[in-house]
Design a protein around this motif. Structure first.
Motif, PDB file in Angstrom:
ATOM      1  N   GLN A  27      48.467  42.173  49.210  1.00 15.06           N
ATOM      2  CA  GLN A  27      48.776  42.825  47.932  1.00 15.06           C
ATOM      3  C   GLN A  27      47.791  42.381  46.842  1.00 15.06           C
ATOM      4  OE1 GLN A  27      52.855  41.902  47.075  1.00 15.06           O
ATOM      5  NE2 GLN A  27      53.628  43.076  48.804  1.00 15.06           N
ATOM      6  N   ILE A  28      47.478  41.102  46.813  1.00 15.42           N
ATOM      7  CA  ILE A  28      46.518  40.588  45.825  1.00 15.42           C
ATOM      8  C   ILE A  28      45.161  41.251  46.040  1.00 15.42           C
ATOM      9  CG2 ILE A  28      45.201  38.539  45.121  1.00 15.42           C
ATOM     10  CD1 ILE A  28      47.783  36.899  45.706  1.00 15.42           C
ATOM     11  N   ASN A  29      44.753  41.393  47.285  1.00 13.31           N
ATOM     12  CA  ASN A  29      43.459  42.028  47.567  1.00 13.31           C
ATOM     13  C   ASN A  29      43.426  43.482  47.108  1.00 13.31           C
ATOM     14  OD1 ASN A  29      41.979  39.881  48.630  1.00 13.31           O
ATOM     15  ND2 ASN A  29      42.947  40.104  50.616  1.00 13.31           N
ATOM     16  N   TYR A  30      44.538  44.202  47.297  1.00 16.09           N
ATOM     17  CA  TYR A  30      44.597  45.581  46.797  1.00 16.09           C
ATOM     18  C   TYR A  30      44.492  45.607  45.268  1.00 16.09           C
ATOM     19  CZ  TYR A  30      45.831  47.550  51.351  1.00 16.09           C
ATOM     20  OH  TYR A  30      45.806  47.954  52.661  1.00 16.09           O
ATOM     21  N   MET A  31      45.175  44.678  44.603  1.00 15.96           N
ATOM     22  CA  MET A  31      45.098  44.623  43.137  1.00 15.96           C
ATOM     23  C   MET A  31      43.683  44.286  42.681  1.00 15.96           C
ATOM     24  SD  MET A  31      48.727  43.026  41.824  1.00 15.96           S
ATOM     25  CE  MET A  31      48.656  41.513  42.752  1.00 15.96           C
ATOM     26  N   ILE A  32      43.011  43.392  43.396  1.00  8.89           N
ATOM     27  CA  ILE A  32      41.624  43.041  43.067  1.00  8.89           C
ATOM     28  C   ILE A  32      40.747  44.284  43.153  1.00  8.89           C
ATOM     29  CG2 ILE A  32      39.578  41.831  43.941  1.00  8.89           C
ATOM     30  CD1 ILE A  32      41.468  39.458  44.587  1.00  8.89           C
ATOM     31  N   MET A  33      40.914  45.046  44.222  1.00 11.68           N
ATOM     32  CA  MET A  33      40.115  46.275  44.373  1.00 11.68           C
ATOM     33  C   MET A  33      40.416  47.265  43.249  1.00 11.68           C
ATOM     34  SD  MET A  33      38.093  45.759  46.801  1.00 11.68           S
ATOM     35  CE  MET A  33      37.416  47.397  46.930  1.00 11.68           C
ATOM     36  N   ASP A  34      41.688  47.402  42.884  1.00 12.17           N
ATOM     37  CA  ASP A  34      42.054  48.305  41.787  1.00 12.17           C
ATOM     38  C   ASP A  34      41.394  47.876  40.480  1.00 12.17           C
ATOM     39  OD1 ASP A  34      43.593  49.895  43.429  1.00 12.17           O
ATOM     40  OD2 ASP A  34      45.509  48.994  42.823  1.00 12.17           O
ATOM     41  N   TYR A  35      41.468  46.585  40.178  1.00  8.26           N
ATOM     42  CA  TYR A  35      40.842  46.092  38.947  1.00  8.26           C
ATOM     43  C   TYR A  35      39.334  46.264  38.993  1.00  8.26           C
ATOM     44  CZ  TYR A  35      44.920  44.231  36.578  1.00  8.26           C
ATOM     45  OH  TYR A  35      46.108  44.117  35.903  1.00  8.26           O
ATOM     46  N   PHE A  36      38.744  46.021  40.144  1.00  6.68           N
ATOM     47  CA  PHE A  36      37.300  46.197  40.277  1.00  6.68           C
ATOM     48  C   PHE A  36      36.910  47.641  39.962  1.00  6.68           C
ATOM     49  CE2 PHE A  36      33.536  47.251  42.819  1.00  6.68           C
ATOM     50  CZ  PHE A  36      32.641  46.331  42.302  1.00  6.68           C
ATOM     51  N   HIS A  37      37.651  48.598  40.521  1.00  5.02           N
ATOM     52  CA  HIS A  37      37.359  50.013  40.256  1.00  5.02           C
ATOM     53  C   HIS A  37      37.608  50.356  38.780  1.00  5.02           C
ATOM     54  CE1 HIS A  37      36.416  51.054  44.318  1.00  5.02           C
ATOM     55  NE2 HIS A  37      37.566  50.598  44.765  1.00  5.02           N
TER      56      HIS A  37
ATOM     57  N   VAL B 290      36.915  46.023  29.175  1.00  4.03           N
ATOM     58  CA  VAL B 290      36.257  45.382  30.312  1.00  4.03           C
ATOM     59  C   VAL B 290      36.583  43.886  30.331  1.00  4.03           C
ATOM     60  CG1 VAL B 290      34.005  44.710  31.270  1.00  4.03           C
ATOM     61  CG2 VAL B 290      34.410  47.078  30.569  1.00  4.03           C
ATOM     62  N   GLU B 291      36.526  43.245  29.182  1.00  4.08           N
ATOM     63  CA  GLU B 291      36.856  41.812  29.104  1.00  4.08           C
ATOM     64  C   GLU B 291      38.292  41.555  29.536  1.00  4.08           C
ATOM     65  OE1 GLU B 291      35.982  40.669  25.092  1.00  4.08           O
ATOM     66  OE2 GLU B 291      33.824  40.740  25.406  1.00  4.08           O
ATOM     67  N   ARG B 292      39.208  42.396  29.079  1.00  3.20           N
ATOM     68  CA  ARG B 292      40.621  42.255  29.454  1.00  3.20           C
ATOM     69  C   ARG B 292      40.795  42.414  30.972  1.00  3.20           C
ATOM     70  NH1 ARG B 292      44.898  45.154  30.598  1.00  3.20           N
ATOM     71  NH2 ARG B 292      43.878  47.157  30.457  1.00  3.20           N
ATOM     72  N   LEU B 293      40.169  43.430  31.538  1.00  5.89           N
ATOM     73  CA  LEU B 293      40.259  43.666  32.977  1.00  5.89           C
ATOM     74  C   LEU B 293      39.610  42.528  33.771  1.00  5.89           C
ATOM     75  CD1 LEU B 293      39.442  47.489  33.082  1.00  5.89           C
ATOM     76  CD2 LEU B 293      41.642  46.432  33.627  1.00  5.89           C
TER      77      LEU B 293
ATOM     78  N   ASN C  17      39.741  37.932  37.417  1.00  2.00           N
ATOM     79  CA  ASN C  17      39.461  36.537  37.739  1.00  2.00           C
ATOM     80  C   ASN C  17      40.733  35.763  38.093  1.00  2.00           C
ATOM     81  OD1 ASN C  17      36.660  36.680  37.506  1.00  2.00           O
ATOM     82  ND2 ASN C  17      36.743  36.397  35.306  1.00  2.00           N
ATOM     83  N   ILE C  18      41.825  36.077  37.421  1.00  2.00           N
ATOM     84  CA  ILE C  18      43.117  35.448  37.754  1.00  2.00           C
ATOM     85  C   ILE C  18      43.501  35.822  39.186  1.00  2.00           C
ATOM     86  CG2 ILE C  18      45.604  35.512  37.280  1.00  2.00           C
ATOM     87  CD1 ILE C  18      44.812  35.762  34.263  1.00  2.00           C
ATOM     88  N   LEU C  19      43.337  37.089  39.531  1.00  4.08           N
ATOM     89  CA  LEU C  19      43.652  37.538  40.895  1.00  4.08           C
ATOM     90  C   LEU C  19      42.743  36.871  41.926  1.00  4.08           C
ATOM     91  CD1 LEU C  19      44.329  41.320  40.282  1.00  4.08           C
ATOM     92  CD2 LEU C  19      45.998  39.608  40.993  1.00  4.08           C
ATOM     93  N   LEU C  20      41.476  36.684  41.590  1.00  3.32           N
ATOM     94  CA  LEU C  20      40.571  35.991  42.514  1.00  3.32           C
ATOM     95  C   LEU C  20      41.040  34.562  42.754  1.00  3.32           C
ATOM     96  CD1 LEU C  20      37.015  37.186  41.387  1.00  3.32           C
ATOM     97  CD2 LEU C  20      38.274  37.843  43.447  1.00  3.32           C
ATOM     98  N   ASP C  21      41.480  33.889  41.691  1.00  4.67           N
ATOM     99  CA  ASP C  21      42.012  32.527  41.829  1.00  4.67           C
ATOM    100  C   ASP C  21      43.272  32.528  42.695  1.00  4.67           C
ATOM    101  OD1 ASP C  21      39.985  31.501  40.262  1.00  4.67           O
ATOM    102  OD2 ASP C  21      41.201  31.406  38.436  1.00  4.67           O
ATOM    103  N   MET C  22      44.157  33.494  42.463  1.00  7.66           N
ATOM    104  CA  MET C  22      45.375  33.600  43.269  1.00  7.66           C
ATOM    105  C   MET C  22      45.009  33.842  44.731  1.00  7.66           C
ATOM    106  SD  MET C  22      47.812  35.939  40.811  1.00  7.66           S
ATOM    107  CE  MET C  22      49.058  36.192  42.070  1.00  7.66           C
TER     108      MET C  22
END
Length: 89
Positions: A25-35, A55-58, A63-68
């Motif tokens: 789930q975290i990986n899917y969220m990372i991809m969504d934020y990246f897009h 962009v800064e907010r996203l 980065n929080i998701l990457l840490d998670m």
């Protein structure tokens, strides 16, 4: 009837499965934020300062998701080692 060792392994396996599902789930969220970040950077509709703010907010959330993600990968590795140790007992 399961003995104590088998029960401990079952609990660790369940935790491992839960951690893997959460990691997915975290990986899917990372991809969504990246897009979203890419889309926002390419946006010509909003004024530039608004785009940069978004962009800064996203990127902060990204980065929080990457840490998670890293935390859960470490947890999965730890659980796998615990299971292997129990199996060797």
């Amino acid at each position: 009837m399961l003995n104590r060792k088998d029960k401990e392994i079952d609990v660790l396996m369940e935790e491992l499965t839960d951690s893997r599902e959460l990691l997915e789930q975290i990986n899917y969220m990372i991809m969504d934020y990246f897009h979203d970040i890419q889309k926002c950077r390419k946006s010509k509709i909003s004024p530039e300062h608004m785009v940069l703010h978004e962009v800064e907010r996203l990127e902060k959330r990204f980065n929080i998701l990457l840490d998670m993600n890293e935390t859960h990968i470490n947890k999965i590795q730890d659980l796998a080692e615990q299971i292997q140790a129990k199996l060797r007992e």
